[in-house]
Design an enzyme around this catalytic site. Structure first.
Site, PDB file in Angstrom:
ATOM      1  N   ASN A   9      32.696  37.863  38.863  1.00 13.27           N
ATOM      2  CA  ASN A   9      33.102  37.848  36.959  1.00 13.27           C
ATOM      3  C   ASN A   9      31.828  38.800  36.981  1.00 13.27           C
ATOM      4  OD1 ASN A   9      33.592  37.290  34.125  1.00 13.27           O
ATOM      5  ND2 ASN A   9      32.606  35.847  33.796  1.00 13.27           N
ATOM      6  N   LYS A  11      31.952  40.504  33.679  1.00  6.09           N
ATOM      7  CA  LYS A  11      32.335  40.012  32.415  1.00  6.09           C
ATOM      8  C   LYS A  11      31.821  41.684  31.954  1.00  6.09           C
ATOM      9  CE  LYS A  11      28.530  35.916  33.151  1.00  6.09           C
ATOM     10  NZ  LYS A  11      28.083  35.009  33.215  1.00  6.09           N
ATOM     11  N   HIS A  95      35.940  30.268  29.760  1.00  4.37           N
ATOM     12  CA  HIS A  95      34.874  31.245  29.960  1.00  4.37           C
ATOM     13  C   HIS A  95      33.618  30.076  29.281  1.00  4.37           C
ATOM     14  CE1 HIS A  95      31.336  32.746  31.858  1.00  4.37           C
ATOM     15  NE2 HIS A  95      31.484  32.789  32.401  1.00  4.37           N
ATOM     16  N   GLU A  97      30.910  31.519  27.605  1.00  5.13           N
ATOM     17  CA  GLU A  97      30.770  32.359  26.899  1.00  5.13           C
ATOM     18  C   GLU A  97      31.904  33.045  25.780  1.00  5.13           C
ATOM     19  OE1 GLU A  97      29.752  35.365  29.715  1.00  5.13           O
ATOM     20  OE2 GLU A  97      28.137  34.737  30.014  1.00  5.13           O
ATOM     21  N   GLU A 165      30.954  25.036  35.748  1.00  4.56           N
ATOM     22  CA  GLU A 165      30.227  25.711  35.747  1.00  4.56           C
ATOM     23  C   GLU A 165      29.363  25.609  33.963  1.00  4.56           C
ATOM     24  OE1 GLU A 165      30.752  30.044  36.424  1.00  4.56           O
ATOM     25  OE2 GLU A 165      31.895  29.899  34.625  1.00  4.56           O
ATOM     26  N   GLY A 171      23.547  32.231  34.025  1.00  4.51           N
ATOM     27  CA  GLY A 171      22.963  33.889  34.019  1.00  4.51           C
ATOM     28  C   GLY A 171      21.211  33.239  33.452  1.00  4.51           C
ATOM     29  N   SER A 211      24.159  31.012  38.303  1.00  2.87           N
ATOM     30  CA  SER A 211      23.227  31.863  39.009  1.00  2.87           C
ATOM     31  C   SER A 211      23.277  31.290  40.541  1.00  2.87           C
ATOM     32  CB  SER A 211      22.063  30.907  38.512  1.00  2.87           C
ATOM     33  OG  SER A 211      21.777  31.402  37.607  1.00  2.87           O
ATOM     34  N   GLY A 232      28.669  35.682  38.406  1.00  2.00           N
ATOM     35  CA  GLY A 232      28.591  36.500  37.731  1.00  2.00           C
ATOM     36  C   GLY A 232      27.327  37.460  37.952  1.00  2.00           C
TER      37      GLY A 232
END
Ligand code: PEP
Length: 249
Positions: A9, A11, A95, A97, A165, A171, A211, A232
């Site tokens: 991903n 982003k 997701h 975010e 997740e 992140g 992570s 990510g």
């Protein structure tokens, strides 16, 4: 036997020029014998570039979001048909975010999931608790609710993928331990079994995300209910993404 899936991903990273550079390096690393499915979810502006590079490789293309309407006056949004037309087979839905910054709710996840399934796009539905929720020992309840609401009124989940997740691991450099991840992944499989039966629960792929790095991927992927990863930061470099793909075999 569930085929592992390792999904990158990206982003809001990489211009089209940067995407070309990544892909040129990445395809050189592939041996063609990788056992995992390899998925790249770049920004919309790079979909066509990854699509051009994926021919004759095991790379699949996905998007990071989709809108639930067919078409129309929805400025800034993208439809399933547009994604399919760009070569996408997968789409990430819900997701964290999106949930945190762009008002994604279990209700909008549900609408997007229904539309993606109707269009035969393979959804990757993301679920996971915040640090506060984990500290308050609410992580199972939160994830169960996200699944029950997100999958509401859906009888055939086809090849849907779920990504667990934990928000506190995304992140942050702080991954869940293999035991923490396995506990939640097997819990998610149990919920799917309650909703859709044993056969579907055994087939559905449940990814871990948060992570993931070449250094921790093998141990995490060795857990019985972890069928690959949503990656990510470490998917932005060809070598680290490839090492994570190898760790899933
Ligand atoms: C993600 O974006 O889904 C993710 C897991 O990010 P990172 O690997 O950077 O934690």
């Amino acid at each position: 036997m569930r085929t592992p899936l390792v999904a990158g991903n990206w982003k809001m990273n990489k211009t089209s020029t940067e995407t070309k550079i990544f892909m040129e390096q990445f395809v050189k690393l592939l041996k063609g014998q990788e056992k995992s499915e390899i998925l790249i979810c770049p920004p919309y502006t790079s979909l066509y570039i990854v699509n051009d590079f994926k021919h004759n490789t095991k790379i699949k293309l996905g998007a990071q979001d989709v809108h639930w309407e067919e078409e129309g006056a929805f400025t800034g949004k993208i439809s399933c048909n547009m994604l399919i037309d760009s070569g996408c087979e997968y789409v990430i839905i819900g997701h964290s975010e999106q949930r945190t910054y762009f008002n994604e709710t279990d209700e909008t996840v549900n609408k997007k999931l229904k539309k993606a399934l109707e269009k035969n796009l393979i959804p990757i539905v993301c679920v996971g608790e915040t640090l506060e929720q984990r500290d308050a020992n609410q992580h199972k309840e939160v994830v169960k609710n996200q699944i029950i609401q997100g999958f509401k009124d859906i009888t055939d989940i086809k090849s849907t993928v779920i990504a667990y997740e934990p928000v506190w691991a995304i992140g942050t450099g702080r991954n869940a331990t293999p035991e923490q991840a396995q506990e939640m992944q097997s819990f998610i499989r149990e919920i799917i079994q309650q909703l859709y039966g044993k056969e579907i629960a055994e087939q559905i792929r449940i990814l871990y995300g948060g992570s993931l790095k070449p250094e921790n991927a093998k141990e995490i992927f060795s857990q019985p209910d972890i069928d690959g990863g949503l990656v990510g930061g470490a998917s932005l470099k060809p070598e680290s993404f490839y090492q994570i793909i190898l760790a899933a075999e």
